[in-house]
Design an enzyme around this catalytic site. Structure first.
Site, PDB file in Angstrom:
ATOM      1  N   VAL A  80      35.624  40.313  32.257  1.00  0.00           N
ATOM      2  CA  VAL A  80      35.687  39.847  33.559  1.00  0.00           C
ATOM      3  C   VAL A  80      35.364  40.962  34.301  1.00  0.00           C
ATOM      4  CG1 VAL A  80      37.451  38.968  35.311  1.00  0.00           C
ATOM      5  CG2 VAL A  80      37.475  38.294  32.923  1.00  0.00           C
ATOM      6  N   GLY A 125      36.660  45.628  36.782  1.00  0.00           N
ATOM      7  CA  GLY A 125      36.510  44.912  35.459  1.00  0.00           C
ATOM      8  C   GLY A 125      37.253  45.092  34.427  1.00  0.00           C
ATOM      9  N   LYS A 126      37.325  44.276  33.415  1.00  0.00           N
ATOM     10  CA  LYS A 126      38.254  44.416  32.575  1.00  0.00           C
ATOM     11  C   LYS A 126      37.607  43.747  31.315  1.00  0.00           C
ATOM     12  CE  LYS A 126      41.836  47.217  31.676  1.00  0.00           C
ATOM     13  NZ  LYS A 126      42.290  48.420  32.480  1.00  0.00           N
ATOM     14  N   GLY A 127      37.984  44.177  30.142  1.00  0.00           N
ATOM     15  CA  GLY A 127      37.565  43.205  28.914  1.00  0.00           C
ATOM     16  C   GLY A 127      38.737  43.567  27.806  1.00  0.00           C
ATOM     17  N   ASP A 166      40.758  51.693  26.605  1.00  0.00           N
ATOM     18  CA  ASP A 166      41.795  51.144  27.228  1.00  0.00           C
ATOM     19  C   ASP A 166      42.956  50.979  26.017  1.00  0.00           C
ATOM     20  OD1 ASP A 166      42.478  49.257  30.020  1.00  0.00           O
ATOM     21  OD2 ASP A 166      43.798  48.777  28.255  1.00  0.00           O
TER      22      ASP A 166
END
Lengths: 436, 109
Positions: A80, A125-127, A166
């Site tokens: 995202v 963002g992040k995934g 992460d």
């Protein structure tokens, strides 16, 4: 109105693992509500709020992986990009069984605010992949990583979206991401990811960066609170990368570390603990339980010990409405993401305790990620001292901006950090304009 | 990379400073007599800060040991003991030992 009250009023569907006092809250709704409250402070209209709240781009992918036993498993993956207004999206990729689309959307939004409050030229963002890496072999994790990268390849890149480590992803996973991306491009692209091993363009100082930033924020806070530094006692929850390095840096600067903990519990010694001895014990036993350097203490008791500064550096939702009243520290520095629940925030506020919020307190990590990206783009590398000094300057500017806004608007540090962050993103939106 | 550490300190701390530099294998420093005033200087009868005697010390060393040297200098003074001077760290482009023609880090070892 508190976030909790607003959420209750809006009858939010509590569908994810994000647990608050036994209730499950949808993290994306929490993030949206935090933003709404900030927009109300800033007088931002509903249309603009919606524009700021919704992710700019979301990619949901299936990740088929051939397992070691010959079977085929398909994992759900997400990337995202909440915002690319101030620059390329930036944020980690996590591997965890509880990963959901809404969680990734929330984490992406928080990355936008974190990068903005520090002033980094990034969006957020992040995934994540919904999987249990602890039950997978290294080979399975590698194949899953490479296939996931192939699926999200069109949206990532050094000028588009730069992933980072992460939960359950490390420097090796970043090396696989860099390799898969580079193989597809046909040449090495170091700047596509940060948190890489040093040999592949990682940055010196990256390992201790979050803790160093946390330490600087603590010093700046003590300064504006007018507290003398001599003899200050720090209670630390968590002894992972952030907790250990924070303990080490603080001890070097003559602060007294009175607690440390791992997930099963921790130890307390009012005379002070030596982080090096704890690390030796931890490396051998993978826990601090049974360590003779202090008295045994639970993670909940730890939050309530007699201390001056409390640094929650473990999980989210640790300081809750049920224990916030018992926190004795006058300063809380959030090394972890979301360790204080919204209800607990209100209680700490009333008690007069100062909370340096996660998006500011632990932003040292993403700041040195930014340095790594800059070095990777230049293919020219800095010394560790250079990294640390630049980090200190950026932390100081960010802290001062949040402090000044907090004074001016008479709001706490958390609200102020959000006001600073959202204002910066909004300003960038205004300058760029709406296309068409 | 080379850095110059400049510090101003009370003359009474000079011997201890030299000892701690020797412990860190730093075999040279320059000492200049200096005068000055700062926020913690005493006031004269008219309320003006008194110009006081200090020493200015210059040490050039490798960047890697700068933090350790600073830590050592700080240990000379008890925390919050005011008026004991300041430390500045400055980048040094190059160093040349004239007698041997050595340059860079070798010239300051």
């Amino acid at each position: 109105m508190s976030v909790m009250k607003t959420l209750k009023k809006n009858k939010v569907v509590r569908s994810t693992s994000s647990s608050l006092n036994g209730q499950n809250l949808n993290p994306y709704e929490v993030a949206r509500t935090q933003l709404k409250q900030t927009c109300d402070i800033l007088g931002i209209n509903d249309g603009t709020y919606e524009m700021l709240a919704k992710p700019r781009r979301s990619l949901v992918v299936s990740v088929p992986v051939k397992m070691d036993d010959g079977s085929l498993k398909v994992f759900d993956g997400y990337r995202v990009q909440h915002s690319t207004t101030r620059g390329p999206a930036k944020g980690g990729i996590r591997y965890h069984p509880d990963v959901t689309f809404d969680e990734v959307k929330a984490l992406a939004m928080w990355m936008t605010w974190k990068c903005a409050v520090v002033g980094l030229p990034y969006g957020g963002g992040k995934g994540g992949i919904r999987c249990d890496p602890k039950k997978m072999s290294r080979g399975e994790v590698e194949r899953m990583t490479r296939r996931f990268v192939s699926e999200i390849l069109p949206v990532i890149g050094p000028y588009r979206d730069i992933p980072a480590p992460d939960v359950n992803t490390d420097a090796q996973v970043m090396a696989w991401i860099m390799d898969t991306y580079s193989t597809n491009q046909g040449y090495p692209v170091h700047g596509v990811v940060t948190g890489k091993p040093l040999q592949l363009g990682g940055s010196l100082g990256r390992e201790a960066a979050t803790s160093r930033g946390l330490f600087f924020n603590m010093l700046f806070a003590l300064q504006v609170l007018g507290k003398p530094l001599a003899g200050l006692r720090i209670a630390i929850q968590g002894f992972g990368n952030v907790g250990y390095w924070f303990a080490r840096i603080a001890k070097d600067a003559d602060f007294k570390i009175v607690t440390a903990s791992t997930s099963g519990g921790g130890i307390y010694n009012p005379k002070g603990l030596d982080p090096e001895k704890l690390q030796t014990y931890y490396k051998k036993n993978r826990t601090l339980e049974g360590c003779k350097e202090g008295d045994r203490i639970s993670n909940q008791e730890l939050l309530e010990v007699d201390c001056d500064v409390l640094a929650p550096c473990a999980l989210e939702n640790q300081i809750t409405a049920s224990n916030a009243g018992k926190v004795k520290a006058f300063l809380v520095v959030e090394g972890a993401n979301g360790p204080t629940t919204p209800d607990a925030d209100v209680i700490l506020d009333k008690k007069g305790a100062t909370v340096i919020p996660d998006i500011l307190a632990n932003s040292g990590g993403v700041t040195v990620s930014y340095f790594e990206w800059v070095q990777s783009l230049q293919e020219y590398f800095w010394s560790e001292r250079e990294v640390n000094i630049k980090l200190r300057d950026i932390m100081e500017n960010a802290f001062n901006a949040v402090h000044q806004t907090s004074q001016k608007r008479k709001i706490n540090f958390r609200k102020s950090a959000y006001v600073v962050a959202v204002s910066k993103v909004l300003e960038a939106h205004k300058l760029r304009g709406l296309n068409p | 990379m080379l850095r110059k550490i400049e510090l101003y300190l009370k003359p009474s701390r000079l011997n201890s400073l030299q000892d701690l530099l020797i412990k860190r294998n730093i075999d040279g420093m320059s000492v200049l007599e200096a005068k000055g005033f700062g926020l913690d200087s005493k006031l004269d009868k008219g309320g003006k800060r008194l110009i006081e005697d200090r020493l200015k010390v210059e040490i050039v060393c490798r960047e890697e040991i700068v933090d350790d040297v600073i830590k050592g200098i700080k240990s000379l003074v008890t925390k919050n003991e005011l008026g004991y001077g300041k430390i500045f760290v400055i980048p040094v482009e190059d160093a040349i030992r004239v007698s041997t023609r050595e340059f860079g880090e070798k010239a300051v070892v």
